[in-house]
Design an enzyme around this catalytic site. Structure first.
Site, short mmCIF file in Angstrom:
data_model
loop_
_atom_site.label_atom_id
_atom_site.label_comp_id
_atom_site.label_asym_id
_atom_site.label_seq_id
_atom_site.Cartn_x
_atom_site.Cartn_y
_atom_site.Cartn_z
N CYS A 1 54.74 34.92 41.53
CA CYS A 1 54.19 33.66 41.02
C CYS A 1 54.87 33.34 39.70
O CYS A 1 55.58 34.17 39.15
CB CYS A 1 52.68 33.76 40.84
SG CYS A 1 51.88 32.13 40.93
N CYS B 1 53.08 31.63 36.96
CA CYS B 1 52.18 31.25 35.87
C CYS B 1 52.26 32.15 34.64
O CYS B 1 52.03 31.71 33.52
CB CYS B 1 50.75 31.14 36.36
SG CYS B 1 50.19 32.52 37.33
N LYS C 1 43.52 31.22 48.73
CA LYS C 1 43.23 31.53 47.33
C LYS C 1 42.47 30.35 46.75
O LYS C 1 42.97 29.22 46.69
CB LYS C 1 44.54 31.73 46.58
CG LYS C 1 44.36 32.12 45.13
CD LYS C 1 45.70 32.39 44.48
CE LYS C 1 45.54 32.84 43.05
NZ LYS C 1 46.85 33.08 42.43
N ARG D 1 43.39 36.15 33.51
CA ARG D 1 44.25 35.19 32.81
C ARG D 1 44.39 35.57 31.34
O ARG D 1 45.45 35.36 30.75
CB ARG D 1 43.71 33.77 32.97
CG ARG D 1 43.88 33.30 34.40
CD ARG D 1 43.42 31.88 34.58
NE ARG D 1 43.46 31.51 36.00
CZ ARG D 1 42.97 30.39 36.49
NH1 ARG D 1 42.41 29.51 35.68
NH2 ARG D 1 43.05 30.14 37.77
N ARG E 1 43.86 24.59 38.26
CA ARG E 1 44.74 24.80 39.40
C ARG E 1 44.22 24.15 40.69
O ARG E 1 44.62 24.51 41.78
CB ARG E 1 44.91 26.31 39.65
CG ARG E 1 45.43 27.11 38.46
CD ARG E 1 46.16 28.35 38.95
NE ARG E 1 46.24 29.44 37.99
CZ ARG E 1 47.00 29.46 36.91
NH1 ARG E 1 47.73 28.42 36.59
NH2 ARG E 1 47.02 30.53 36.12
N GLU F 1 45.20 27.15 56.49
CA GLU F 1 46.19 27.81 55.63
C GLU F 1 46.70 29.11 56.27
O GLU F 1 47.88 29.42 56.23
CB GLU F 1 45.57 28.13 54.26
CG GLU F 1 45.37 26.93 53.35
CD GLU F 1 46.67 26.47 52.69
OE1 GLU F 1 47.73 27.05 52.97
OE2 GLU F 1 46.62 25.51 51.91
N LYS G 1 41.18 35.54 48.65
CA LYS G 1 40.93 35.83 47.24
C LYS G 1 40.10 34.72 46.63
O LYS G 1 40.42 33.56 46.86
CB LYS G 1 42.29 35.94 46.54
CG LYS G 1 42.24 36.14 45.04
CD LYS G 1 43.64 36.16 44.47
CE LYS G 1 43.56 36.35 42.97
NZ LYS G 1 44.86 36.41 42.34
N SER H 1 39.41 40.11 38.95
CA SER H 1 39.03 40.55 37.60
C SER H 1 37.59 40.21 37.22
O SER H 1 36.90 41.04 36.62
CB SER H 1 40.00 39.94 36.58
OG SER H 1 40.00 38.53 36.68
N TYR I 1 40.73 46.80 41.04
CA TYR I 1 40.88 47.53 39.77
C TYR I 1 40.02 48.80 39.77
O TYR I 1 40.16 49.63 38.89
CB TYR I 1 40.50 46.62 38.60
CG TYR I 1 41.30 45.33 38.58
CD1 TYR I 1 42.58 45.30 38.08
CD2 TYR I 1 40.76 44.15 39.12
CE1 TYR I 1 43.33 44.13 38.09
CE2 TYR I 1 41.49 42.97 39.14
CZ TYR I 1 42.78 42.97 38.63
OH TYR I 1 43.51 41.82 38.65
C1 PBG Z 1 48.19 33.88 39.38
C2 PBG Z 1 47.24 35.00 39.61
C3 PBG Z 1 45.84 34.94 39.59
C4 PBG Z 1 45.40 36.24 39.69
C5 PBG Z 1 46.51 37.03 39.87
N1 PBG Z 1 47.65 36.25 39.81
C6 PBG Z 1 44.90 33.83 39.61
C7 PBG Z 1 45.08 32.67 38.78
O1 PBG Z 1 45.33 32.79 37.56
O2 PBG Z 1 44.95 31.57 39.32
C8 PBG Z 1 43.97 36.67 39.61
C9 PBG Z 1 43.75 38.12 39.58
C10 PBG Z 1 42.42 38.53 39.12
O3 PBG Z 1 41.58 37.70 38.67
O4 PBG Z 1 42.15 39.74 39.19
N2 PBG Z 1 48.66 33.20 40.44
ZN ZN Z 2 50.26 31.76 39.49
#
Ligand code: PBG
Ligand code: ZN
Length: 346
Positions: free
Chosen positions: A120, A122, A195, A205, A217, A233, A248, A274, A313
């Protein structure tokens, strides 16, 4: 006196019997452990909202991956914070970035550990969105070109699998082509197919410095209210060549996991994100819940919903607890067995 015709409690009378009729079993082999790598050396910085999770420099990430492997966990997923960010996230395909170096280091040290690379942009863009912008809109097709470069660089570093997390349309097919053209026909794709635009990503984040700098997003991630769209999807990603389908977050979306499981014949992964981790850790730190029991029950619910793979985690702790439980259960079974032999009339 009333006598029930049926006594399901017979099958719950001892741990030995319960273990014989148990439908779902959880094991370290179900887990993928996420690791966040950062620039520098000797870095081990705990993430405040995710106790016992760290931002790690490459050598510490390799050491932790080894620990996961030794606990029986078959795979890690690598996320990273780069040394520099720009408008298009070009550090995401820089072979000297922490992610590419960590992948290489882990592959050299623990060749049998399956390395999944989060694909990704971001974490790598100054604006924190998952792609290249056109005004304030994330440009789908231009982003895919960049994602292909990221995936190929991760494969070149030694990733066994890439995991596109961006939710752009049509990226799985293009990434598959790019990997094949570069000669990586055996590098697989675990697609973040479903997602949702979720508040449960908050702690990650902060940990990965990847919050969008404006807006949210919701023009690319899914609306939490939708089910049929999830199946759409999933079908598109399978048609484009995805090997594993991911849903997710996990907990609030177990109904989606079940529907996806019942619809397709591909492995299904869930991401226990998370925010889900943070809520359990916070309640446990206050002494309000029994962490070990809550975690194992939660992970079991994901398997029961139909997940084959759980990205979590909690993986290291859960793997340790399962090992302890297994030793205790085999002792209980042995004692039950002895009992039956030595005291047949008991
Ligand atoms: C980015 C990304 C995200 C997560 C992992 N990579 C989500 C987002 O920021 O939209 C989330 C992981 C987590 O919350 O444990 N594409
Ligand atoms: Zn991303």
């Amino acid at each position: 006196m009333f006598k029930p015709k049926s006594r399901p409690r017979r099958m719950r009378i001892s741990e030995g019997i319960r273990s014989m009729v148990r439908e779902i079993s959880l094991s370290a082999k179900d887990f993928v452990y996420p690791i966040i790598v950062v620039p520098g050396e000797h870095v081990k910085k705990e993430i405040p909202s995710m106790p016992n999770c760290y931002q790690l420099s490459v050598e510490n990430a390799v050491a932790l991956a080894k620990k996961a492997y030794e606990l029986g966990i078959p795979s890690v997923e690598i996320f990273g914070i780069p040394e520099y960010k720009d408008a298009i996230g070009s550090s995401a395909w820089d072979m000297n970035s922490p992610v590419q170096r960590a992948i290489k280091g882990i592959k050299e040290t623990i060749p049998k550990l399956v390395i999944i690379a989060d694909t990704c942009l971001c974490q790598y863009t100054t604006h924190g969105h998952c792609g290249k912008l056109c005004g304030e809109y994330v440009d789908n097709d231009a982003t895919i070109e960049l994602l292909c470069k990221v995936a190929v660089s991760q494969a070149a570093a030694g990733a066994d699998m890439v995991a596109p997390a961006d939710m752009m349309d049509g990226r799985i097919g293009e990434i598959r082509d790019a990997l094949d053209k570069a000669g990586y026909i055996n590098v697989s794709i675990m697609s973040y197919s479903v997602k949702y635009a979720s508040a449960y990503y908050g702690p990650f984040r902060d940990a990965a410095d990847s919050a969008p700098q404006f807006g949210d997003r919701s023009t690319y991630q899914m609306d939490p209210a939708n089910v049929r769209e999830a199946i759409k999807e999933v079908n598109l990603d399978i048609a484009e060549g995805a090997d594993i389908i991911m849903v997710k977050p996990a907990l609030s979306y177990l109904d989606i996991v079940r529907q996806v499981r019942d619809t397709i014949d591909y492995p299904v992964a869930v991401y226990n994100v998370s925010g889900e981790y943070a809520m359990i850790k916070a309640a446990a730190a206050n002494g309000w819940i029994d962490e070990k029991r809550i975690v194992l029950e939660t992970l079991t619910s994901m398997k029961r919903a139909g997940a084959d793979i759980i990205i979590t985690y909690h993986a290291l702790d859960a793997a340790k607890w399962l090992k302890d439980l297994d030793m205790r259960t085999s002792c209980v079974n042995f004692c039950t067995f002895l009992h039956a032999r030595l005291l047949p009339t008991y």
